[in-house]
Design an enzyme around this catalytic site. Structure first.
Site, mmCIF file in Angstrom:
data_model
loop_
_atom_site.group_PDB
_atom_site.id
_atom_site.type_symbol
_atom_site.label_atom_id
_atom_site.label_comp_id
_atom_site.label_asym_id
_atom_site.label_seq_id
_atom_site.Cartn_x
_atom_site.Cartn_y
_atom_site.Cartn_z
ATOM 1 C CE LYS A 586 12.932 59.702 -3.335
ATOM 2 N NZ LYS A 586 14.001 60.289 -2.503
ATOM 3 C CB SER A 587 7.280 55.512 -3.469
ATOM 4 O OG SER A 587 5.978 55.733 -2.998
#
Length: 591
Positions: A586-587
């Site tokens: 996600k990050s």
């Protein structure tokens, strides 16, 4: 710690581990795969202790195996690490030459050995870390545990975020505030190059020059309950359905409905002198930037350069003075985008950021922060963050047009009215989920899928293809509809579904002509349009998806819904891991 890792599952990972001190000695439990595998290890062999570090790893150096899982440890220290140590190879070779024995393929293990060497040479932990940090090149957020020191954790950050949590007789380190949400709301966001010494009772922070510094304690405002799926099967579908609300929340910061005028979070930021806009982003945020390029040039008549963040610095871009560099990132920590931001700053650009995390590195380094109010987005495939980015970018484009004298008061009021219609239009689009689910059952059998669109629907075609690839693992490509005849039409046969995004409007007839070229060659077409468009061109399509009538300004927001729902239901039909698709994070805090 296991609860904290569960809160970070949304970031994507392929192994996990925990280390504690038990009677002063480092003990570890690690497992590849999902957290339930680590839970099984802990049930079979529980860990004791009142201090520890834990990690979910997304593989960079070395496969997703137990031996490569964090924490990495020697007899003296254990380390967890987000980011990448770019010079790990010469460091590793030098350490091996000095007799150090490695048990993993990772870049992180060099950190454990470098610090161990210093401790074994007689340095105390603080001195050891201070000696080692300058040797590391790349990006890192580190948390370090020391043998025999049950009241000491040392953390450091360079390029990757790290948060300190302040409790009562307790101190925490986390890669974001969400990981600490159930433990404390009082947090300190470390600045670039900071390192921190944590004990139960105090926190001491040093800058990259090893000088003691004070960093503000803030309230994170993160509620751990927000990470619940509620009654939904997946976070992704929950977040798709949250879009009417969060887009409305976002627009409240940018529209004044009383007098139907636009505003910005920092009203004294002068846009009138901007001669060129450079938009830089990655992935879904890049496609939001593509749509914004149409808006900036159409409304404000300001030229726009658009760059993928990972390429921006390396092509030696010519950046003109009096420009605005605009960076778009859900997390505000995306490594490529953050590095591009710093390059643009060095080139003298004004810096604006569109971010969902107002405490992120990008937000703290910008001249103009344009927050979205999507709330935490847990599904790896971005949905609500994307539509909130579009809402902010439309408002910014109109603000720029007004500042440049390109927008009359009547035009401004029209823009405000249309943007204010977006939440209701998004809600109306969600009502068509059942028909989209039916179409998805047919798409799920395909090996390849094409998406077509013109104008702002072209970036949506790219985004639709990305969503399908991310979560269903079906190969998909997006094209400008007029480009089909310049090569991609060779791919058309009755086994390649073609998704055509074509709201009725000035580009509708040309898009339909391209769609008919596909049909003439036996292609199966799914037409996504409003009622008028379906009536005019729906005959002969494999399926149609009807959307509510939407003004061209908000059509990209509205037509995001069907491409998101289509990807979601295809993935559910195929049985893939919707919220945590393979190989993704996600990050993304590595280049």
């Amino acid at each position: 710690m296991l609860d904290g890792l569960k809160r970070l599952e949304y970031r994507g990972y392929d192994s996990a581990g925990i280390a504690t001190l038990n009677d002063g000695k480092i003990e570890r439990r690690r497992a590849s795969g999902k957290l339930n595998n680590l839970s099984g290890e802990l049930e079979a062999a529980p860990l004791q202790g009142a201090i520890g570090i834990a990690h979910t790893r997304w593989a960079t150096h070395g496969g997703p195996t137990t031996s490569n899982a964090h924490p990495h440890a020697t007899a003296e220290v254990a380390v967890v690490h987000n980011g990448i140590i770019e010079n790990f190879k010469p460091l590793r070779d030098s350490l091996i030459a000095r007799g150090r024995v490695f048990t993993s393929e990772t870049d992180t293990e060099v950190v454990a050995h470098l610090i161990s060497e210093q401790v074994e040479a007689g340095l105390d932990p603080l001195e050891a870390v201070r000696e080692v940090l300058p040797e590391l090149r790349g990006a890192f957020a580190l948390a370090i545990l020391f043998r025999g020191r049950p009241d000491l954790l040392i953390g450091a950050r360079l390029g990757s975020p790290l948060v300190v949590g302040i409790g009562e007789g307790e101190t925490y380190l986390g890669s974001d505030a969400l990981a600490l949400a159930s433990l404390t709301q009082r947090v300190v966001y470390l600045e670039e190059g900071d390192w921190v010494v944590c004990t139960r009772e105090e926190v001491r922070i040093f800058d990259r020059g090893n000088q003691p510094v004070e960093r503000a304690v803030t309230l994170s405002g993160v509620d751990g309950d927000l990470v619940s799926k509620g009654n939904h099967r997946h976070f992704m579908i929950k977040e798709i359905y949250e879009q009417p609300i969060v887009v409305a929340q976002t627009l409240r910061s940018y529209l004044r409905r009383i007098d139907e005028t636009l505003t910005l979070p920092i009203p004294d930021f002068d846009l009138s002198g901007i001669k060129r806009v450079t938009i830089v982003a990655c992935g879904t945020s890049f496609y939001a930037g593509m749509i914004a390029k149409y808006w900036f040039e159409q409304f404000a008549h300001v030229p726009v350069d658009l760059d993928v963040a990972s390429e921006f610095r390396y092509r030696a871009p010519v950046i003109e003075p009096d420009g605005l560099a605009l960076f778009i990132s859900q997390s505000g920590e995306t490594a490529d985008t953050l590095a591009a931001l710093r390059h643009a700053r060095e080139e003298g650009q004004k810096i604006a950021v569109v971010v969902n995390v107002p405490t992120s590195s990008m937000a703290r380094e910008a001249d103009l922060v344009l927050p979205t109010h999507a709330g935490p987005e847990i599904g790896v495939a971005s949905t609500k963050a994307f539509t909130c980015q579009l809402a902010v970018l439309a408002a910014l484009a109109a603000n720029l047009a007004r500042a440049k004298g390109r927008m009359t008061q009547e035009d401004e009021q029209s823009v405000v009215r249309h943007l204010a219609e977006a939440p209701a239009a998004l809600n109306a689009a969600l009502a068509y989920e059942e028909s989209i689910q039916t179409v998805a059952a047919e798409i799920a059998a395909a090996r390849d899928v094409l998406y077509l669109g013109r104008g702002t629907d072209y970036p949506l075609a790219l985004e639709g293809a990305l969503k399908l690839k991310e979560i269903s693992y079906i190969h998909a490509e997006g094209y400008a509809a007029g480009e089909m005849k310049h090569g991609p039409i060779a791919l058309i046969d009755d086994k390649v579904p073609v998704i055509v995004i074509a709201p009725s409007g000035p580009l509708f007839e040309k898009t339909v002509s391209n769609m008919q070229e596909v049909q003439a060659r036996g292609g199966k077409v799914v037409l996504i349009s409003d009622y008028d468009g379906i009536e005019a061109a729906g005959a002969g399509c494999m399926a149609t998806i009807t959307m509510p009538k939407a003004h061209p300004l908000i059509a990209p927001l509205v037509y995001s819904v069907p491409i998101q729902l289509l990807a979601y239901h295809v993935a559910v039909t195929k049985g893939t891991d919707v919220d945590q698709p393979r190989n993704l994070a996600k990050s993304v805090t590595v280049e």
